[in-house]
Design a protein around this motif. Structure first.
Motif, PDB file in Angstrom:
ATOM      1  N   PHE A  26       0.824  -1.211   0.000  1.00 41.90           N
ATOM      2  CA  PHE A  26       0.000   0.000   0.000  1.00 41.90           C
ATOM      3  C   PHE A  26       0.856   1.259   0.000  1.00 41.90           C
ATOM      4  O   PHE A  26       0.655   2.173  -0.809  1.00 41.90           O
ATOM      5  N   VAL A  27       1.837   1.326   0.886  1.00 45.56           N
ATOM      6  CA  VAL A  27       2.662   2.528   1.008  1.00 45.56           C
ATOM      7  C   VAL A  27       3.515   2.736  -0.235  1.00 45.56           C
ATOM      8  O   VAL A  27       3.742   3.872  -0.665  1.00 45.56           O
ATOM      9  N   ASN A  28       3.963   1.656  -0.854  1.00 40.63           N
ATOM     10  CA  ASN A  28       4.729   1.807  -2.086  1.00 40.63           C
ATOM     11  C   ASN A  28       3.883   2.439  -3.181  1.00 40.63           C
ATOM     12  O   ASN A  28       4.393   3.196  -4.017  1.00 40.63           O
ATOM     13  N   GLY A  29       2.587   2.180  -3.151  1.00 39.29           N
ATOM     14  CA  GLY A  29       1.683   2.839  -4.091  1.00 39.29           C
ATOM     15  C   GLY A  29       1.576   4.332  -3.828  1.00 39.29           C
ATOM     16  O   GLY A  29       1.545   5.144  -4.763  1.00 39.29           O
ATOM     17  N   VAL A  30       1.519   4.700  -2.555  1.00 39.94           N
ATOM     18  CA  VAL A  30       1.508   6.116  -2.188  1.00 39.94           C
ATOM     19  C   VAL A  30       2.798   6.778  -2.661  1.00 39.94           C
ATOM     20  O   VAL A  30       2.790   7.881  -3.221  1.00 39.94           O
ATOM     21  N   ALA A  31       3.924   6.098  -2.439  1.00 40.61           N
ATOM     22  CA  ALA A  31       5.214   6.634  -2.853  1.00 40.61           C
ATOM     23  C   ALA A  31       5.278   6.821  -4.366  1.00 40.61           C
ATOM     24  O   ALA A  31       5.819   7.821  -4.860  1.00 40.61           O
ATOM     25  N   ALA A  32       4.718   5.878  -5.109  1.00 42.10           N
ATOM     26  CA  ALA A  32       4.713   5.982  -6.568  1.00 42.10           C
ATOM     27  C   ALA A  32       3.865   7.160  -7.028  1.00 42.10           C
ATOM     28  O   ALA A  32       4.220   7.868  -7.985  1.00 42.10           O
ATOM     29  N   GLN A  33       2.754   7.387  -6.345  1.00 45.58           N
ATOM     30  CA  GLN A  33       1.904   8.541  -6.665  1.00 45.58           C
ATOM     31  C   GLN A  33       2.693   9.833  -6.481  1.00 45.58           C
ATOM     32  O   GLN A  33       2.672  10.720  -7.344  1.00 45.58           O
ATOM     33  N   SER A  34       3.415   9.928  -5.362  1.00 46.45           N
ATOM     34  CA  SER A  34       4.212  11.120  -5.106  1.00 46.45           C
ATOM     35  C   SER A  34       5.358  11.252  -6.093  1.00 46.45           C
ATOM     36  O   SER A  34       5.665  12.357  -6.566  1.00 46.45           O
ATOM     37  N   ALA A  35       5.999  10.127  -6.415  1.00 43.92           N
ATOM     38  CA  ALA A  35       7.158  10.148  -7.311  1.00 43.92           C
ATOM     39  C   ALA A  35       6.805  10.561  -8.733  1.00 43.92           C
ATOM     40  O   ALA A  35       7.701  10.877  -9.531  1.00 43.92           O
ATOM     41  N   SER A  36       5.518  10.582  -9.058  1.00 41.51           N
ATOM     42  CA  SER A  36       5.102  11.023 -10.393  1.00 41.51           C
ATOM     43  C   SER A  36       5.420  12.493 -10.624  1.00 41.51           C
ATOM     44  O   SER A  36       5.486  12.945 -11.774  1.00 41.51           O
ATOM     45  N   GLY A  37       5.578  13.243  -9.534  1.00 40.93           N
ATOM     46  CA  GLY A  37       5.851  14.665  -9.663  1.00 40.93           C
ATOM     47  C   GLY A  37       4.619  15.505  -9.890  1.00 40.93           C
ATOM     48  O   GLY A  37       4.704  16.739  -9.972  1.00 40.93           O
ATOM     49  N   GLU A  38       3.461  14.864  -9.946  1.00 41.39           N
ATOM     50  CA  GLU A  38       2.215  15.583 -10.203  1.00 41.39           C
ATOM     51  C   GLU A  38       1.701  16.325  -8.964  1.00 41.39           C
ATOM     52  O   GLU A  38       0.770  17.117  -9.065  1.00 41.39           O
ATOM     53  N   TYR A  39       2.316  16.067  -7.811  1.00 39.14           N
ATOM     54  CA  TYR A  39       1.792  16.618  -6.550  1.00 39.14           C
ATOM     55  C   TYR A  39       2.839  17.436  -5.806  1.00 39.14           C
ATOM     56  O   TYR A  39       2.771  17.566  -4.591  1.00 39.14           O
ATOM     57  N   GLY A  40       3.794  17.987  -6.515  1.00 41.65           N
ATOM     58  CA  GLY A  40       4.807  18.799  -5.877  1.00 41.65           C
ATOM     59  C   GLY A  40       6.142  18.089  -5.804  1.00 41.65           C
ATOM     60  O   GLY A  40       6.301  16.951  -6.262  1.00 41.65           O
ATOM     61  N   THR A  41       7.101  18.772  -5.207  1.00 34.43           N
ATOM     62  CA  THR A  41       8.477  18.273  -5.207  1.00 34.43           C
ATOM     63  C   THR A  41       8.799  17.351  -4.047  1.00 34.43           C
ATOM     64  O   THR A  41       9.791  16.618  -4.105  1.00 34.43           O
ATOM     65  N   ALA A  42       8.019  17.386  -2.970  1.00 31.94           N
ATOM     66  CA  ALA A  42       8.279  16.496  -1.835  1.00 31.94           C
ATOM     67  C   ALA A  42       8.082  15.049  -2.260  1.00 31.94           C
ATOM     68  O   ALA A  42       7.077  14.718  -2.901  1.00 31.94           O
ATOM     69  N   ARG A  43       9.012  14.193  -1.911  1.00 26.76           N
ATOM     70  CA  ARG A  43       8.906  12.775  -2.243  1.00 26.76           C
ATOM     71  C   ARG A  43       8.407  12.030  -1.002  1.00 26.76           C
ATOM     72  O   ARG A  43       9.167  11.669  -0.118  1.00 26.76           O
ATOM     73  N   VAL A  44       7.098  11.838  -0.990  1.00 33.28           N
ATOM     74  CA  VAL A  44       6.427  11.242   0.160  1.00 33.28           C
ATOM     75  C   VAL A  44       6.662   9.735   0.179  1.00 33.28           C
ATOM     76  O   VAL A  44       6.570   9.061  -0.853  1.00 33.28           O
ATOM     77  N   CYS A  45       6.978   9.203   1.339  1.00 33.36           N
ATOM     78  CA  CYS A  45       7.212   7.756   1.526  1.00 33.36           C
ATOM     79  C   CYS A  45       8.347   7.237   0.646  1.00 33.36           C
ATOM     80  O   CYS A  45       8.298   6.099   0.159  1.00 33.36           O
ATOM     81  N   SER A  46       9.378   8.041   0.475  1.00 33.68           N
ATOM     82  CA  SER A  46      10.517   7.562  -0.315  1.00 33.68           C
ATOM     83  C   SER A  46      11.287   6.471   0.418  1.00 33.68           C
ATOM     84  O   SER A  46      12.077   5.747  -0.193  1.00 33.68           O
ATOM     85  N   GLY A  47      11.067   6.352   1.712  1.00 38.44           N
ATOM     86  CA  GLY A  47      11.558   5.222   2.486  1.00 38.44           C
ATOM     87  C   GLY A  47      10.395   4.568   3.203  1.00 38.44           C
ATOM     88  O   GLY A  47       9.437   5.249   3.604  1.00 38.44           O
ATOM     89  N   ILE A  48      10.445   3.253   3.337  1.00 41.10           N
ATOM     90  CA  ILE A  48       9.358   2.502   3.973  1.00 41.10           C
ATOM     91  C   ILE A  48       9.928   1.611   5.063  1.00 41.10           C
ATOM     92  O   ILE A  48      10.862   0.833   4.820  1.00 41.10           O
TER      93      ILE A  48
END
Length: 346
Positions: free
Chosen positions: A93-115
């Motif tokens: 689940f969290v890796n999916g959240v991280a992938a959403q953030s890593a798309s860059g569509e939601y700003g520069t912060a990389r959310v859940c880049s570590g799990i």
């Protein structure tokens, strides 16, 4: 862990009152200072929803949060399959959240880049398969394990009815050896009364990175309500002993959990950063003096600490506490220690 136990663990935390939190807004202190938030959670529980949108709103509330680490919270376990493999669902689940953030569509912060996930240490060497499943599910982001270990003899303190002294059990040591062999980190949330056990683990596995959560768990509730000075003295002694182990790192935060007994949630308005500095700086100072900035990292512990304060106010307080430190030392405290510990690119 059963669904009832998972819910009990989350209900042990304070509720979040968004209307109350909205009563406090501060200008951002040192807005350009880079932050890696190395300890937060994402979950969806009744009355306490904190998923990507809610977390992102906090991360974008004014501070320069560039990266974050999700730490296990009994969230989104698999509904089916072997019991020991169910926690792998949280990593998926969290890796999916991280992938959403890593798309860059939601700003520069990389959310859940570590799990950071979890497993039952009492599995012994059977934990190897669970760790490998976490690594596969984490898509290159999985960094370590935080087992359920926080125990206290008082039912007013402990969150879950788990067996005592898990970290000292032979099976747990076999499991920790597997964690060490895979070069994963070991996060430990324990109360100050358990710090001797954390010390024993760090001594027994000198190559293992042992990360102490929440400034080592000082307690101000239950049997300790009127014993803050005595608790502080004992806590400090154990922290100083633990800091002598070079493989230990400590997270500075978690003091807004109910366990600390600060009770800011009972105020008419949320606490200011100045009030947080006044009440918490003695604990933060001890940790930094003992471990050094290179082995300390500030954490939010949101949404758990959200029950007592705002995200932007919390980081304002941390920044105010550290104004006497050099730019290099503050870099370690706010981003570099976390990035190095969890192997993050920032």
């Amino acid at each position: 862990m059963s669904d009832d136990s998972i819910r009990a663990a989350i209900k042990a935390h304070l509720g979040v009152n968004l209307e109350w939190l909205a009563k406090r807004r501060e200008d951002i202190v040192d807005a350009d200072l880079k932050i890696v938030d190395p300890h937060h959670h994402v979950w969806d529980m009744p009355g306490n929803r904190y998923l990507f949108d809610e977390a992102l709103a906090d991360f974008q509330s004014g501070h320069n949060v560039v990266s974050t680490v999700h730490v296990q919270c009994h969230s989104m376990y698999r509904a089916e399959g072997p019991e020991e493999m169910k926690p792998v669902g949280e990593t998926e689940f969290v890796n999916g959240v991280a992938a959403q953030s890593a798309s860059g569509e939601y700003g520069t912060a990389r959310v859940c880049s570590g799990i950071i996930g979890t497993t039952d240490l009492m599995l012994g060497d059977r934990v190897q398969a669970v760790l490998e499943a976490h690594l596969q599910a984490g898509g290159g982001r999985f960094r370590g394990i935080r087992p359920t270990a926080a125990w206290h003899e008082s039912s007013q303190v402990r969150a879950l009815n788990i067996p005592p002294h898990i970290l000292m059990q032979d099976q747990a040591r076999v499991a920790i050896k597997c964690i060490d062999r895979l070069e994963l980190t070991l996060d430990l949330w324990v109360f100050f009364t358990q710090l001797d056990e954390a010390l024993d683990v760090s001594r027994s596995f000198p190559n293992l990175k042992v990360i102490i959560n929440h400034v080592g768990g000082p307690v101000g509730i239950g049997p300790y309500v009127d014993q803050k000075e005595a608790v502080f003295k004992e806590w400090r002694s154990r922290i100083e002993a633990l800091a002598e182990q070079p493989n230990t790192v400590i997270k500075l935060g978690g003091l807004a959990m109910r366990y600390g007994g600060f009770n800011f949630n009972q105020l008419p308005e949320p606490p200011s950063s100045d009030l947080l500095v006044e009440k918490w700086k003695p604990y933060i100072d001890v940790c930094i003096e003992s471990f050094g900035p290179q082995r300390c990292m500030f954490e939010s512990n949101f949404p758990v600490d959200r029950g007592m304060c705002n995200y932007h106010v919390l980081w304002n307080a941390y920044k105010k506490m550290t104004r006497s430190y050099s730019a290099d030392e503050r870099e370690y405290l706010f981003s570099k220690t976390a990035a190095e510990t969890y192997r993050l690119t920032v």
